[in-house]
Write an enzyme that holds these catalytic residues in place. Structure first.
Site, mmCIF file in Angstrom:
data_model
loop_
_atom_site.group_PDB
_atom_site.id
_atom_site.type_symbol
_atom_site.label_atom_id
_atom_site.label_comp_id
_atom_site.label_asym_id
_atom_site.label_seq_id
_atom_site.Cartn_x
_atom_site.Cartn_y
_atom_site.Cartn_z
ATOM 1 N N HIS A 162 0.873 -1.171 0.000
ATOM 2 C CA HIS A 162 0.000 0.000 0.000
ATOM 3 C C HIS A 162 0.909 1.220 0.000
ATOM 4 O O HIS A 162 2.124 1.108 -0.204
ATOM 5 C CB HIS A 162 -0.931 -0.009 1.225
ATOM 6 C CG HIS A 162 -0.200 -0.013 2.524
ATOM 7 N ND1 HIS A 162 0.018 1.117 3.274
ATOM 8 C CD2 HIS A 162 0.410 -1.024 3.191
ATOM 9 C CE1 HIS A 162 0.712 0.801 4.359
ATOM 10 N NE2 HIS A 162 0.957 -0.481 4.333
ATOM 11 N N GLY A 163 0.365 2.388 0.222
ATOM 12 C CA GLY A 163 1.137 3.617 0.093
ATOM 13 C C GLY A 163 2.387 3.695 0.941
ATOM 14 O O GLY A 163 3.443 4.123 0.481
#
Length: 307
Positions: A162-163
């Site tokens: 994810h980010g």
């Protein structure tokens, strides 16, 4: 914590916030403001000024459209305000990362948003071809690197890629390959494709079963590549060690709340049975730390767990 203000034409801002909170829960520091269909630039300007007066501290304004009234109005009023950052091009991934990672710079957030635009079908076809080729490799050709894997980080994060992993950790560590180690993900073509699309295009990605990961990494298959190992839970880490994998340290990043879980840090909630797994990992001389993002202080996880 910095404020986030979503500004848009119509109800886009409210819709993005609603979707955000459906995924990550209520976010009281995220606010919205809309240019209504029956409104005009004067109405929006007055409401923006009133909204900003109510917000204390630094604020990130995320506008829907570059050159649109919401963006232009914000720019006109806060261009020289050092406490205000303005980004145009609102998207759910962008807003989610800004919400979950307050340390992320505007440049990092923009890079993440750009990387989220993918031709999904073509990407899946390309990655399936890469996997077929990789599965046919002879590990003997890597014997000079056996037992010398260049592991730059090992992280437990139930969200996997994810980010924070793709946009911050991997970049800050100059990662060349991310290896996701999870049996379920490795045996699910859709999950694998989704993970490949979430990974930075500049980095290689492997999604492996625990047994395959231990075998490949210990064999030296990845040579001198700077590799980042990513596990979904502590049980997978322990199974990796029991399968012959070697680890000096692991960083616990995100483990979300489950019924009966105990909070160790704000981002880590652990079940009773997981506490025993962490003790088993530590007993194998693996240092266990907690650190959400690189700028955060490193915490002795086992010390907090045992309190």
């Amino acid at each position: 914590m910095r404020n986030i203000l979503l500004v848009s034409h119509g109800s886009m801002a409210e819709g993005v916030k609603a979707s955000l909170e459906m995924i990550v829960g209520v976010q009281e520091h995220v606010h919205t403001l809309s240019l209504r269909p029956d409104g005009d630039n004067l109405q929006f300007e007055a409401e923006l000024t009133e909204k900003m007066k109510a917000l204390n501290g630094s604020t990130l304004i995320i506008a829907d459209l570059l050159g649109g009234t919401p963006c232009n109005t914000a720019l006109r009023h806060y261009l020289e305000d050092e406490e205000v950052t303005i980004i145009a091009g609102m998207s759910l991934p962008l807003v989610m990362e800004a919400t979950l990672n307050p340390q992320a710079t505007s440049e990092a957030l923009i890079d993440l948003a750009r990387g989220g635009i993918v031709d999904v079908k073509n990407k899946m076809i390309a990655t399936e071809a890469e996997e077929t080729k990789a599965a046919e490799e002879d590990l003997d050709q890597y014997k000079e690197f056996k037992g010398k894997a260049n592991i730059v980080n090992v992280r437990i994060d139930e969200r996997l890629i994810h980010g924070q992993v793709a946009g911050i950790w991997s970049t800050s560590l100059n990662t060349q390959r991310i290896i996701v180690i999870n049996d379920e993900a490795a045996m699910d073509s859709l999950q694998k494709s989704s993970l490949r699309m979430a990974a930075p295009t500049s980095m290689r990605l492997s999604v492996l079963t625990i047994a395959a990961a231990a075998k490949n990494i210990q064999s030296g298959k990845y040579g001198k590549q700077r590799i980042f190992l990513l596990f979904k839970n502590p049980t997978d880490v322990l199974r990796y060690l029991e399968a012959g994998g070697e680890l000096a340290a692991i960083n616990v990043g995100n483990m979300s709340h489950k019924e009966g879980a105990r909070e160790i840090t704000k981002s880590i909630k652990v079940m009773k049975e997981e506490e025993a797994v962490f003790e088993a990992i530590a007993a194998k001389d693996v240092k266990v730390t907690a650190q959400l993002v690189p700028n955060d202080p490193v915490v002795d996880f086992m010390e907090k767990l045992r309190k």
